[in-house]
Design a protein around this motif. Structure first.
Motif, mmCIF file in Angstrom:
data_model
loop_
_atom_site.group_PDB
_atom_site.id
_atom_site.type_symbol
_atom_site.label_atom_id
_atom_site.label_comp_id
_atom_site.label_asym_id
_atom_site.label_seq_id
_atom_site.Cartn_x
_atom_site.Cartn_y
_atom_site.Cartn_z
ATOM 1 N N LYS A 21 -1.031 2.837 -2.989
ATOM 2 C CA LYS A 21 -0.222 1.805 -2.335
ATOM 3 C C LYS A 21 0.631 1.025 -3.326
ATOM 4 C CE LYS A 21 0.667 -0.464 1.579
ATOM 5 N NZ LYS A 21 1.325 0.206 2.720
ATOM 6 N N PHE A 22 0.154 0.851 -4.556
ATOM 7 C CA PHE A 22 0.868 0.033 -5.538
ATOM 8 C C PHE A 22 1.670 0.871 -6.531
ATOM 9 C CE2 PHE A 22 -2.085 -2.899 -3.735
ATOM 10 C CZ PHE A 22 -1.460 -4.131 -3.802
ATOM 11 N N MET A 23 1.817 2.171 -6.251
ATOM 12 C CA MET A 23 2.587 3.060 -7.121
ATOM 13 C C MET A 23 3.835 3.552 -6.387
ATOM 14 S SD MET A 23 1.291 6.459 -9.206
ATOM 15 C CE MET A 23 0.517 7.231 -7.759
ATOM 16 N N PHE A 24 5.005 3.368 -7.024
ATOM 17 C CA PHE A 24 6.286 3.826 -6.491
ATOM 18 C C PHE A 24 6.930 4.774 -7.498
ATOM 19 C CE2 PHE A 24 5.333 0.168 -4.027
ATOM 20 C CZ PHE A 24 6.006 0.291 -2.815
ATOM 21 N N HIS A 25 7.869 5.591 -7.010
ATOM 22 C CA HIS A 25 8.426 6.658 -7.838
ATOM 23 C C HIS A 25 9.946 6.647 -7.810
ATOM 24 C CE1 HIS A 25 4.325 8.285 -7.610
ATOM 25 N NE2 HIS A 25 4.411 8.004 -6.322
ATOM 26 N N GLU A 69 8.816 -1.331 0.569
ATOM 27 C CA GLU A 69 8.568 -0.485 1.736
ATOM 28 C C GLU A 69 9.499 -0.805 2.908
ATOM 29 O OE1 GLU A 69 3.811 0.680 1.518
ATOM 30 O OE2 GLU A 69 4.432 -1.089 2.645
ATOM 31 N N SER A 70 10.242 -1.894 2.808
ATOM 32 C CA SER A 70 11.021 -2.386 3.948
ATOM 33 C C SER A 70 12.338 -1.637 4.149
ATOM 34 C CB SER A 70 11.318 -3.873 3.755
ATOM 35 O OG SER A 70 12.279 -4.062 2.705
ATOM 36 N N GLY A 71 12.665 -0.712 3.251
ATOM 37 C CA GLY A 71 13.955 -0.036 3.343
ATOM 38 C C GLY A 71 15.043 -0.712 2.543
ATOM 39 N N THR A 119 -1.884 9.699 2.371
ATOM 40 C CA THR A 119 -2.697 8.694 3.066
ATOM 41 C C THR A 119 -3.142 7.677 2.036
ATOM 42 O OG1 THR A 119 -3.480 10.349 4.651
ATOM 43 C CG2 THR A 119 -4.702 8.275 4.522
ATOM 44 N N PHE A 120 -2.504 6.509 2.040
ATOM 45 C CA PHE A 120 -2.819 5.522 1.015
ATOM 46 C C PHE A 120 -4.271 5.079 1.100
ATOM 47 C CE2 PHE A 120 1.835 4.643 1.551
ATOM 48 C CZ PHE A 120 2.216 5.061 0.280
ATOM 49 N N GLU A 152 23.726 4.276 -2.203
ATOM 50 C CA GLU A 152 22.560 3.471 -2.521
ATOM 51 C C GLU A 152 21.284 4.248 -2.192
ATOM 52 O OE1 GLU A 152 23.668 -1.171 -2.075
ATOM 53 O OE2 GLU A 152 23.505 -0.081 -0.191
ATOM 54 N N SER A 153 20.192 3.847 -2.835
ATOM 55 C CA SER A 153 18.913 4.533 -2.668
ATOM 56 C C SER A 153 17.880 3.581 -2.087
ATOM 57 C CB SER A 153 18.430 5.074 -4.015
ATOM 58 O OG SER A 153 19.364 5.978 -4.563
ATOM 59 N N TYR A 154 16.773 4.150 -1.599
ATOM 60 C CA TYR A 154 15.682 3.355 -1.043
ATOM 61 C C TYR A 154 14.370 4.120 -1.222
ATOM 62 C CZ TYR A 154 16.018 6.640 2.864
ATOM 63 O OH TYR A 154 16.045 7.784 3.620
ATOM 64 N N PHE A 155 13.262 3.383 -1.168
ATOM 65 C CA PHE A 155 11.947 4.007 -1.258
ATOM 66 C C PHE A 155 11.450 4.356 0.139
ATOM 67 C CE2 PHE A 155 12.135 1.588 -5.222
ATOM 68 C CZ PHE A 155 11.706 2.541 -6.137
ATOM 69 N N ARG A 156 10.965 5.575 0.296
ATOM 70 C CA ARG A 156 10.423 6.011 1.574
ATOM 71 C C ARG A 156 9.052 5.373 1.762
ATOM 72 N NH1 ARG A 156 10.687 12.395 2.634
ATOM 73 N NH2 ARG A 156 9.220 12.411 0.882
ATOM 74 N N ALA A 157 8.843 4.696 2.878
ATOM 75 C CA ALA A 157 7.622 3.922 3.077
ATOM 76 C C ALA A 157 6.376 4.791 3.107
ATOM 77 C CB ALA A 157 7.719 3.103 4.370
ATOM 78 N N ARG A 158 6.487 6.007 3.615
ATOM 79 C CA ARG A 158 5.279 6.801 3.829
ATOM 80 C C ARG A 158 4.685 7.388 2.548
ATOM 81 N NH1 ARG A 158 5.995 12.250 3.602
ATOM 82 N NH2 ARG A 158 8.063 13.128 3.997
ATOM 83 N N ASP A 159 5.481 7.500 1.471
ATOM 84 C CA ASP A 159 4.913 8.030 0.230
ATOM 85 C C ASP A 159 5.476 7.361 -1.032
ATOM 86 O OD1 ASP A 159 7.474 9.066 0.207
ATOM 87 O OD2 ASP A 159 6.870 11.174 0.091
#
Length: 412
Positions: free
Chosen positions: A143-147, A339-341, A409-410, A351-358
């Motif tokens: 949950k606390f790791m983004f890529h 996670e909000s887009g 699955t976080f 522009e880029s965004y992080f996908r909430a599901r992974d």
């Protein structure tokens, strides 16, 4: 003897009230926001780690020159992660002793997993800037790791489209060379899936130790096998050594790669780079933000930035934006924001965004193809690039792993 002043009950109450009314920032907050940067600076990934550190320094200086974050100075500590055990220990120290607000960096997928386990326990943010394994966005997601680094599926699909167009997949006999650690194994799995779906076959495969420097035994095997195409699922200095020695052997089989960093082609030397490869970003992009970043980096460090530098530079800028928008450094609140887009400019057309599901960034990629040696003007400008992948009319998620291909699955 000096008589101490007498403290009355009324005075004590007034003093307590004064303390309670004082702004919390005066006592609970430092005037500095700290980020811990961890990445390999030695070993086969060391050449990429140096680009990461330089880009982090540039981003920090730019942020501080513009007033810092929330009026506070940004301070980044840079350390060599070395291996997964060291990465885990240093991540714990960063959070528990040094009180960093987040951790940025890494290239080694096993080390990124170790850091991800620490930040999950400590509820601190970690932005992975260089580890590609799909598993980090799937079975090992946190949950606390983004890529901000692309996942293996993105790399394979981005360059795979071009290889299909070049006629190098369907009906072809492929020889695969794969880095023998978590990243390479995961990349080979994804590559086999793509080739199977597009009519290709891995007829030969070899696992390459990460400390190998002499590719001659494998090049002799390739010469004997006479494949239609060689696919390099390699990493770090492996790519540099392979390209140099492949040219020295005089082999003529088409070469392509499903994982890549432009610095590794530069290291091979002018005239030794060949084939078609994927990249998250490259220094020849022609938009104002990319051109400024390239010029500033080159002026300061004497060389253009490569895609690893792009990842670390933008990760720190994203952290600064997230802290500004959430008005603080609270990890869970920043996770919600990411996670909000929320959209981020990352030196590209879109522009880029992080996908909430992974927590994978959705962003444009590119495929680059080596110029003929006679057309390589210097050691850096040695390739041509495709237009953006996905194209401007496509969803950015067109090259990402689907839920069926890679499910996250976080953990609680």
């Amino acid at each position: 003897m000096t008589e101490l002043p007498r403290i009355t009950r009324r005075g004590a109450l007034l003093g307590a009230a004064t303390l309670l009314a004082a702004p919390a920032i005066s006592y609970a907050q430092s005037d500095v926001i700290r980020i811990g940067h961890l990445t390999p600076r030695t070993g086969f990934l060391g050449p990429l780690g140096e680009f990461a550190v330089q880009a982090g320094q540039l981003a920090m200086d730019e942020i501080n020159a513009a007033g810092g974050i929330l009026g506070r100075k940004l301070e980044i500590t840079f350390e060599d992660s070395v291996n997964p055990q060291t990465a885990s220990a240093k991540a714990e120290r960063y959070i528990q002793r040094d009180k960093v607000s987040c951790i940025v960096g890494e290239i080694n997928s096993a080390s990124a997993l170790a850091i991800g386990q620490v930040v999950q326990r400590e509820k601190a943010l970690f932005i992975n800037t260089g580890a590609n394994s799909d598993a980090l966005r799937g079975s090992d997601c946190r949950k606390f790791m983004f890529h901000i680094e692309g996942q293996n599926s993105m790399y394979v699909k981005a360059v795979g489209r071009v290889l299909v167009q070049q006629g190098l997949i369907k009906g072809k006999k492929v020889y695969a060379l794969t880095a023998d650690y978590a990243f390479g194994h995961d990349l080979l799995r994804v590559a086999k899936r793509f080739m199977g779906e597009n009519g290709g076959t891995v007829a030969n495969e070899d696992l390459i130790p990460t400390d190998l420097t002499d590719f001659s035994p494998f090049l002799l095997k390739i010469r004997q096998a006479r494949p239609d195409v060689i696919i390099a699922n390699l990493a770090g200095a492996q790519i540099t050594n392979f390209l140099k020695q492949y040219s020295e052997f005089g082999l003529r089989f088409p070469v392509a790669g499903f994982g890549f960093d432009t610095a590794l082609a530069w290291g091979a030397g002018q005239g030794n780079f060949l084939g078609t490869w994927p990249t998250m970003w490259h220094h020849r992009l022609d938009n104002p933000a990319a051109k400024k970043f390239t010029a500033d980096f080159r002026q300061r460090f004497g060389r253009p930035p490569e895609n690893q530098a792009w990842g670390d530079y933008n990760a720190i800028k994203i952290v600064a934006q997230a802290m500004t928008e959430t008005k603080g450094t609270d990890g869970p609140r920043i996770v919600e924001y990411l996670e909000s887009g929320a959209k981020f400019g990352v030196l590209k057309a879109r522009e880029s965004y992080f996908r909430a599901r992974d927590h994978q960034i959705m962003t444009e990629m590119y495929a680059i193809t080596a110029l003929p040696p006679a057309e390589q003007k210097d050691r850096y400008d040695i390739f041509t690039a495709t237009a953006t992948v996905p194209g401007p009319e496509e969803s950015l998620e067109a090259i990402g792993a689907t839920p069926e291909e890679n499910s996250c699955t976080f953990p609680a």
